[in-house]
Design an enzyme around this catalytic site. Structure first.
Site, mmCIF file in Angstrom:
data_model
loop_
_atom_site.group_PDB
_atom_site.id
_atom_site.type_symbol
_atom_site.label_atom_id
_atom_site.label_comp_id
_atom_site.label_asym_id
_atom_site.label_seq_id
_atom_site.Cartn_x
_atom_site.Cartn_y
_atom_site.Cartn_z
ATOM 1 C CG ASN A 33 10.480 57.029 17.528
ATOM 2 O OD1 ASN A 33 10.716 56.900 16.336
ATOM 3 N ND2 ASN A 33 9.837 58.073 18.021
ATOM 4 C CG HIS A 77 12.740 67.682 17.472
ATOM 5 N ND1 HIS A 77 11.911 68.103 18.487
ATOM 6 C CD2 HIS A 77 12.167 66.567 16.949
ATOM 7 C CE1 HIS A 77 10.879 67.280 18.584
ATOM 8 N NE2 HIS A 77 11.001 66.339 17.659
ATOM 9 C CD GLU A 89 16.943 66.209 15.193
ATOM 10 O OE1 GLU A 89 16.593 65.017 15.061
ATOM 11 O OE2 GLU A 89 16.252 67.159 14.801
ATOM 12 C CB SER A 100 13.392 62.497 14.126
ATOM 13 O OG SER A 100 12.986 63.800 13.731
ATOM 14 C CG ASP A 140 17.993 65.662 20.284
ATOM 15 O OD1 ASP A 140 17.976 64.523 20.780
ATOM 16 O OD2 ASP A 140 16.969 66.338 20.098
ATOM 17 C CG HIS A 193 15.373 59.559 16.481
ATOM 18 N ND1 HIS A 193 14.235 58.788 16.431
ATOM 19 C CD2 HIS A 193 14.962 60.835 16.684
ATOM 20 C CE1 HIS A 193 13.177 59.558 16.593
ATOM 21 N NE2 HIS A 193 13.585 60.809 16.745
ATOM 22 C CE LYS A 206 12.523 60.056 19.827
ATOM 23 N NZ LYS A 206 12.106 60.853 21.012
#
Length: 377
Positions: free
Chosen positions: A33, A120, A166, A170, A195, A198, A228
């Site tokens: 990541n 997640h 998110e 991910s 979130d 990413h 990440k």
């Protein structure tokens, strides 16, 4: 003792193609990541040397509420709040711990956590530790989120609603419909928890995240992980000051944990400065991402990607791991992802595009992948 029950569980995982084991790094990076290539960059090496030279401690020595609160922690939180455009920020040891803190602490009894079906695992763990009711809505479906919220209200729900998503997922690499979800949150008096794990560093102005344009709203809470694209470790919870102060006073995973390394906080500060001062790094990352999209389509017939995460769904667990092993043997570090990380029947190769891998290597990988997919489509 032998632990026969545990041994049998491990044997069953092996038979189903779901046994996991640690693997050393090898080959070209298609699995990390480290999207902006910062983890091993001289920018952070120099920042570490400078921080040590000015006396920044390596260890905190205690929790933040005891003697572990260092000036670097507070400088980072102030700078992060400014960078991400929020009232306040809180530095945590990692994204998993941060999500646990959010969802075990802020939603209370009588509240509802309305979450995306693919949220997640850390959010699930936080919800299990909390006292609020939880409901899932269909992945990336704001209309279903509204329908689930309406059903909860009709069944007598009267508490605060927290919508958990998110920004970039991910394992699927797709983007949350943040505008529609923010509109729902506004209409229902809900809090939107985004979130950005990413998304940070890759999306938004200067890499501030997919939801940067709504981050300052009083009903939005954002999580930016530091391990990440920022290349370090830890996590920053950003949002209204009253929620940050509540976490400081009530979140068990903050109160009872040794504080993150002050040196680590200094490195996160350096990573944020790099985002602000060198937007060309993010531009180069997107050149690689778009090149990967084009080569995936040209060589493998794969399309509809939205981010730096390119899932190649094979389905069967064992075939997925065999394909990953073939790619690894050809020098491409690609890992197979199986349930329970992803839903049953959707085992996949998770291809991650970072600045660690140049365009010719990306082309070579998709050339090899095309040959392997002919055998395991």
């Amino acid at each position: 003792m032998g632990f026969p029950r545990h041994a049998q569980v491990l044997q069953t995982l092996k038979e189903r193609g779901r046994h996991r084991q640690l693997m050393a790094r090898a080959g070209h990076d298609f699995s990390s990541n480290d999207y902006l290539g910062l983890a091993g960059d001289d920018v952070l090496r120099k920042a570490a040397a400078e921080a040590l030279a000015r006396g920044v401690p390596v260890g905190a020595g205690g929790s933040r509420l005891l003697r572990g609160n260092d000036a670097e922690h507070q400088l980072l939180e102030s700078e992060a709040a400014t960078f991400f455009g929020t009232e306040a920020a809180l530095f945590m040891g990692g994204g998993f711990t941060a999500n646990q803190a959010i969802f075990s602490t802020l939603p209370g009894q009588g509240d509802l956590v309305l979450h995306d079906a693919l949220i997640h695992a850390s959010t699930h763990d936080g919800m299990r530790l909390g006292r609020a009711e939880t409901r899932a809505f269909a992945h990336n479906d704001a209309d279903d989120a509204a329908a689930q919220l309406r059903k909860w209200r009709e069944a007598g729900g009267r508490g605060q609603v927290w919508i958990a998503v998110e920004a970039v997922y991910s394992m699927d690499g797709d983007l949350a419909p943040l505008a529609a979800l923010k509109a729902l949150a506004d209409a229902e008096g809900a809090v939107l928890v985004v979130d950005e794990a990413h998304s940070t560093g890759v999306f938004g102005d200067l890499g501030r995240g997919l939801g940067h344009d709504i981050a300052a709203a009083p009903n939005v809470l954002s999580l930016h992980t530091c391990g990440k694209a920022l290349g370090v470790s830890g996590a920053l919870i950003c949002g209204p000051a009253v929620l940050i102060e509540t976490l400081v006073n009530k979140a068990r995973s903050f109160i009872f944990a040794t504080a993150p390394s002050p040196l680590n906080a200094a490195l996160v500060r350096a990573a944020l400065r790099e985002l602000a001062d060198n937007p060309e790094r993010r531009d180069r990352a997107w050149q690689g991402i778009r090149h990967a999209w084009a080569e995936a389509g040209r060589l493998c017939g794969l399309a509809r990607f939205q981010s730096q995460i390119l899932p190649v769904i094979i389905g069967d667990d064992k075939r997925t791991m065999a394909a990953a092993a073939q790619l690894q043997a050809r020098g491409h570090d690609i890992r197979g992802i199986r349930p329970p990380t992803v839903p049953r029947g959707t085992s996949r190769l998770r291809i991650s595009i970072t600045l660690n891998t140049p365009a010719p290597v990306i082309t070579a990988m998709f050339t090899d992948l095309a040959e392997i997919l002919k055998e395991a489509p």
